[in-house]
Design a protein around this motif. Structure first.
Motif, PDB file in Angstrom:
ATOM      1  N   GLY A 113       0.813  -1.213   0.000  1.00 27.35           N
ATOM      2  CA  GLY A 113       0.000   0.000   0.000  1.00 27.35           C
ATOM      3  C   GLY A 113       0.844   1.260   0.000  1.00 27.35           C
ATOM      4  O   GLY A 113       0.537   2.230  -0.691  1.00 27.35           O
ATOM      5  N   ASP A 118      -2.532  -0.954  -3.809  1.00 30.58           N
ATOM      6  CA  ASP A 118      -3.509  -1.222  -2.753  1.00 30.58           C
ATOM      7  C   ASP A 118      -4.749  -1.957  -3.258  1.00 30.58           C
ATOM      8  O   ASP A 118      -5.684  -2.207  -2.489  1.00 30.58           O
ATOM      9  CB  ASP A 118      -3.917   0.063  -2.039  1.00 30.58           C
ATOM     10  CG  ASP A 118      -4.432   1.126  -2.997  1.00 30.58           C
ATOM     11  OD1 ASP A 118      -4.679   0.800  -4.176  1.00 30.58           O
ATOM     12  OD2 ASP A 118      -4.574   2.286  -2.566  1.00 30.58           O
ATOM     13  N   LEU A 142      -6.090  -7.751  -0.690  1.00 27.06           N
ATOM     14  CA  LEU A 142      -5.978  -6.671  -1.671  1.00 27.06           C
ATOM     15  C   LEU A 142      -7.022  -6.782  -2.771  1.00 27.06           C
ATOM     16  O   LEU A 142      -7.043  -5.969  -3.692  1.00 27.06           O
ATOM     17  CB  LEU A 142      -4.576  -6.664  -2.285  1.00 27.06           C
ATOM     18  CG  LEU A 142      -3.443  -6.232  -1.346  1.00 27.06           C
ATOM     19  CD1 LEU A 142      -2.079  -6.522  -1.973  1.00 27.06           C
ATOM     20  CD2 LEU A 142      -3.558  -4.754  -0.986  1.00 27.06           C
TER      21      LEU A 142
END
Length: 275
Positions: A113, A118, A142
């Motif tokens: 991230g 992300d 994710l």
């Protein structure tokens, strides 16, 4: 936060090379905690006796493989991720209770991230090493719908495929040689031990994906070199070590991996500089 003297350690064999003491000491110094964190050489055969002889001054332990699995039957409570991945890399010792956690999954998610990765739909997992289960769980977190798992011995991929099914992922196990022909992925995660050479060049199309290589010594690994030569995005293996350690510090400080530390950004910064 309490300032009483507490003891913590990272356990494993070999363990002298571990960067965990530097990471944790930097965090506790900044947080004003008079805590001792050391590295202790220990294999699975000695783990039960070690746990049984800790006194009330002991707050927690970090574990390397294979202790992450060896410790599970010795714990009183195990969190969901540790149960799912069959690995606990963190043990909290409090009030006579041993609680196990897996912070590797969160460490991977947080590291990716921070690098801008992300959300993914399709992932590639190279290797079925000790961190493979945590990497697969991180891909699911994710948002991945499917993951191709590349192994030197595809016949040994049953446990990874089974975990993928529990995570709701479509998992396809293929030979590692297919790294040269894969055309699509958002994220490639390598769990090859010690930065081992996969023995094949990744396809040009695949190198457009973000590569996260959990190995950090030696660096760069062969896969990382391939990505860098192509101008691709690489996330350093030390980032996972760093972010999973922050989650461990949360656990040791408050008992809760979801409770942020006071001025956590400063804690993260001082831990990163300790590396």
């Amino acid at each position: 936060m309490a300032s009483d003297r507490r003891r913590l350690a990272v356990l494993g064999s070999p363990i002298a090379h571990s960067k965990s003491p530097a990471l944790h000491r930097a965090a506790y110094d900044l947080l004003g905690l008079d805590w001792e964190y050391t590295a202790i050489e220990l294999d699975g055969a000695g783990l039960r006796a070690f746990l049984d002889t800790r006194d009330a001054s002991w707050r927690g332990l970090s574990l390397t493989m294979p202790l992450k699995q060896d410790v599970l039957p010795l714990l009183d409570e195990v969190d969901e991720l540790a149960t799912l991945t069959n690995a606990a890399n963190t043990v909290l010792l409090a009030d006579g209770v041993r609680r196990g956690f897996n912070t590797d999954v969160g460490g991977i998610v947080r590291a990716l991230g921070e690098a801008g990765c992300d959300r993914i739909r399709h992932g590639v997992l190279v290797g079925g090493g000790a961190t493979a289960a945590s990497a697969l769980a991180a891909m699911a977190e994710l948002g991945a719908a499917s993951v191709q798992v590349l192994l030197r011995r595809p016949g040994a991929g049953g446990s990874v495929a089974e975990l993928g099914a529990r995570l709701g992922l479509a998992v396809e196990v293929r030979p590692i040689a297919d790294l040269a022909t894969l055309e699509e992925a958002d994220l490639v995660v390598s769990t090859l031990p010690g930065g081992a050479d996969p023995g094949v060049e990744a396809s040009a199309a695949l190198r457009r994906a973000t590569l996260f290589d959990v190995a950090y010594a030696p660096w760069p690994t062969r896969l990382v070199s391939q990505w860098l030569e192509a101008g691709g995005t690489v996330v350093h293996g030390l980032e996972m070590l760093l972010h999973q350690a922050v989650l461990q510090v949360r656990i040791f400080a408050s008992g809760d991996p979801f409770q942020a530390l006071p001025d956590e950004a400063a804690v993260l910064d001082v831990m990163r500089r300790s590396l």
